[in-house]
Design a protein around this motif. Structure first.
Motif, PDB file in Angstrom:
ATOM      1  N   LEU A 144      -1.093   6.322  -5.034  1.00  0.00           N
ATOM      2  CA  LEU A 144      -0.301   5.927  -6.197  1.00  0.00           C
ATOM      3  C   LEU A 144       0.437   4.598  -6.039  1.00  0.00           C
ATOM      4  O   LEU A 144       0.461   3.804  -6.999  1.00  0.00           O
ATOM      5  N   PRO A 145       1.058   4.292  -4.878  1.00  0.00           N
ATOM      6  CA  PRO A 145       1.745   2.996  -4.766  1.00  0.00           C
ATOM      7  C   PRO A 145       0.833   1.803  -5.065  1.00  0.00           C
ATOM      8  O   PRO A 145       1.234   0.863  -5.756  1.00  0.00           O
ATOM      9  N   LEU A 146      -0.409   1.858  -4.560  1.00  0.00           N
ATOM     10  CA  LEU A 146      -1.332   0.750  -4.791  1.00  0.00           C
ATOM     11  C   LEU A 146      -1.821   0.736  -6.242  1.00  0.00           C
ATOM     12  O   LEU A 146      -1.883  -0.322  -6.878  1.00  0.00           O
ATOM     13  N   ILE A 147      -2.149   1.918  -6.777  1.00  0.00           N
ATOM     14  CA  ILE A 147      -2.587   2.013  -8.179  1.00  0.00           C
ATOM     15  C   ILE A 147      -1.474   1.532  -9.110  1.00  0.00           C
ATOM     16  O   ILE A 147      -1.744   0.883 -10.129  1.00  0.00           O
TER      17      ILE A 147
ATOM     18  N   LYS B 209       0.807  -1.212   0.000  1.00  0.00           N
ATOM     19  CA  LYS B 209       0.000   0.000   0.000  1.00  0.00           C
ATOM     20  C   LYS B 209       0.845   1.270   0.000  1.00  0.00           C
ATOM     21  O   LYS B 209       0.427   2.296  -0.539  1.00  0.00           O
ATOM     22  N   ASP B 210       2.036   1.208   0.606  1.00  0.00           N
ATOM     23  CA  ASP B 210       2.816   2.428   0.825  1.00  0.00           C
ATOM     24  C   ASP B 210       4.100   2.523  -0.001  1.00  0.00           C
ATOM     25  O   ASP B 210       4.574   3.629  -0.272  1.00  0.00           O
TER      26      ASP B 210
ATOM     27  N   THR C 220      -1.898  -1.398 -11.852  1.00  0.00           N
ATOM     28  CA  THR C 220      -1.531  -1.141 -13.254  1.00  0.00           C
ATOM     29  C   THR C 220      -0.569  -2.195 -13.767  1.00  0.00           C
ATOM     30  O   THR C 220      -0.728  -2.698 -14.896  1.00  0.00           O
ATOM     31  N   PHE C 221       0.420  -2.560 -12.967  1.00  0.00           N
ATOM     32  CA  PHE C 221       1.380  -3.582 -13.360  1.00  0.00           C
ATOM     33  C   PHE C 221       0.689  -4.919 -13.601  1.00  0.00           C
ATOM     34  O   PHE C 221       1.005  -5.620 -14.570  1.00  0.00           O
TER      35      PHE C 221
ATOM     36  N   VAL D 103      -5.791   3.556 -19.684  1.00  0.00           N
ATOM     37  CA  VAL D 103      -6.409   4.444 -18.692  1.00  0.00           C
ATOM     38  C   VAL D 103      -5.643   4.391 -17.370  1.00  0.00           C
ATOM     39  O   VAL D 103      -5.358   5.432 -16.753  1.00  0.00           O
ATOM     40  N   LEU D 104      -5.284   3.186 -16.938  1.00  0.00           N
ATOM     41  CA  LEU D 104      -4.511   3.041 -15.692  1.00  0.00           C
ATOM     42  C   LEU D 104      -3.143   3.691 -15.816  1.00  0.00           C
ATOM     43  O   LEU D 104      -2.669   4.368 -14.889  1.00  0.00           O
ATOM     44  N   PHE D 105      -2.494   3.497 -16.965  1.00  0.00           N
ATOM     45  CA  PHE D 105      -1.175   4.079 -17.217  1.00  0.00           C
ATOM     46  C   PHE D 105      -1.238   5.601 -17.134  1.00  0.00           C
ATOM     47  O   PHE D 105      -0.409   6.244 -16.476  1.00  0.00           O
ATOM     48  N   LEU D 106      -2.240   6.202 -17.769  1.00  0.00           N
ATOM     49  CA  LEU D 106      -2.396   7.657 -17.763  1.00  0.00           C
ATOM     50  C   LEU D 106      -2.804   8.174 -16.386  1.00  0.00           C
ATOM     51  O   LEU D 106      -2.411   9.279 -15.987  1.00  0.00           O
ATOM     52  N   THR D 107      -3.572   7.368 -15.648  1.00  0.00           N
ATOM     53  CA  THR D 107      -3.940   7.738 -14.279  1.00  0.00           C
ATOM     54  C   THR D 107      -2.702   7.828 -13.396  1.00  0.00           C
ATOM     55  O   THR D 107      -2.545   8.778 -12.613  1.00  0.00           O
ATOM     56  N   ASN D 108      -1.813   6.834 -13.517  1.00  0.00           N
ATOM     57  CA  ASN D 108      -0.537   6.867 -12.784  1.00  0.00           C
ATOM     58  C   ASN D 108       0.230   8.139 -13.107  1.00  0.00           C
ATOM     59  O   ASN D 108       0.748   8.819 -12.218  1.00  0.00           O
ATOM     60  N   TYR D 109       0.311   8.439 -14.394  1.00  0.00           N
ATOM     61  CA  TYR D 109       1.079   9.596 -14.859  1.00  0.00           C
ATOM     62  C   TYR D 109       0.462  10.896 -14.342  1.00  0.00           C
ATOM     63  O   TYR D 109       1.178  11.809 -13.902  1.00  0.00           O
TER      64      TYR D 109
END
Length: 211
Positions: free
Chosen positions: A182-185, A50-51, A189-190, A164-170
């Motif tokens: 972000l760590p969990l997202i 999570k962190d 995504t991976f 969508v997940l890739f762009l959300t991370n970015y």
């Protein structure tokens, strides 16, 4: 001659999938070896899904200042993944029935993204993320478009989710909006992206009729 071509494809088409599996194995080992510390909880022991960011495993020192005993496994995992996906991007245009220049751009952008990602453990981490992210986005958009055009609909829809997940991370990375998520997202995504790449690899294997 055909047999020799098939044998060649048999070796190289299977390598990306094997590499992605090895990446997961080495990263699990690295996570188990990680001494601890995250930006949220610097003194917490161990790797926390999570962190902690996946990139935390690549650093020479942990956030709490300890020597990072996980970095060797993590860097091996990163190298294996990058070379595996480079090979997949090289072969991916063969998946499509009608060839065009967009597939060449897709392939080159995907390869460049992986070449740049190899330097993720360097001191210019943020710059590497941004440059690799641009090339990766171009490659993903073109791949999704080509999948739709060739009617690989399941791969197309999964590719949309990955994009969508890739762009959300970015977006979160750049704006720091809801940064704590972000760590969990990143890990979600991976999982989606690796699953997509593995399915692409299987479709490519079937397309080339490698026995």
């Amino acid at each position: 001659m055909t047999t020799l071509i098939n044998k060649k494809h048999h070796v190289f088409i299977r390598l990306p999938m094997a590499g992605m599996i090895l990446f997961v194995v080495f990263y699990i080992i690295a996570a188990m070896q990680y001494p601890g510390g995250s930006y949220t909880f610097p003194n917490k022991m161990g790797f926390n899904l999570k962190d902690n960011y996946l990139c935390d495993l690549l650093d020479g020192q942990t956030i709490n200042g300890l020597q990072n005993t996980a970095r060797t496994y993590a860097r091996m995992a990163l190298a294996i993944l990058c070379f595996s996906l480079m090979l997949l991007w090289v072969y991916l245009p063969k998946l499509f029935t009608v060839k065009n220049k967009g597939q060449i751009i897709m392939s080159v952008a995907g390869i460049l993204s992986m070449v740049i990602t190899l330097f993720l453990a360097s001191e210019v981490h943020d710059i590497i993320i941004r440059i690799a992210g641009v090339f990766g986005t171009v490659a993903l958009i073109l791949a999704v478009f080509e999948l739709y055009r060739d009617q690989y609909l399941m791969l197309f829809y999964l590719g949309i989710i990955c994009l969508v997940l890739f762009l959300t991370n970015y977006y979160i990375y750049e704006t720091e909006l809801l940064l704590y998520t972000l760590p969990l997202i990143q890990k979600i995504t991976f999982i989606f992206c690796l699953s997509w790449f593995i399915l692409l690899n299987r479709a490519l294997h079937k397309k080339l009729q490698v026995k």
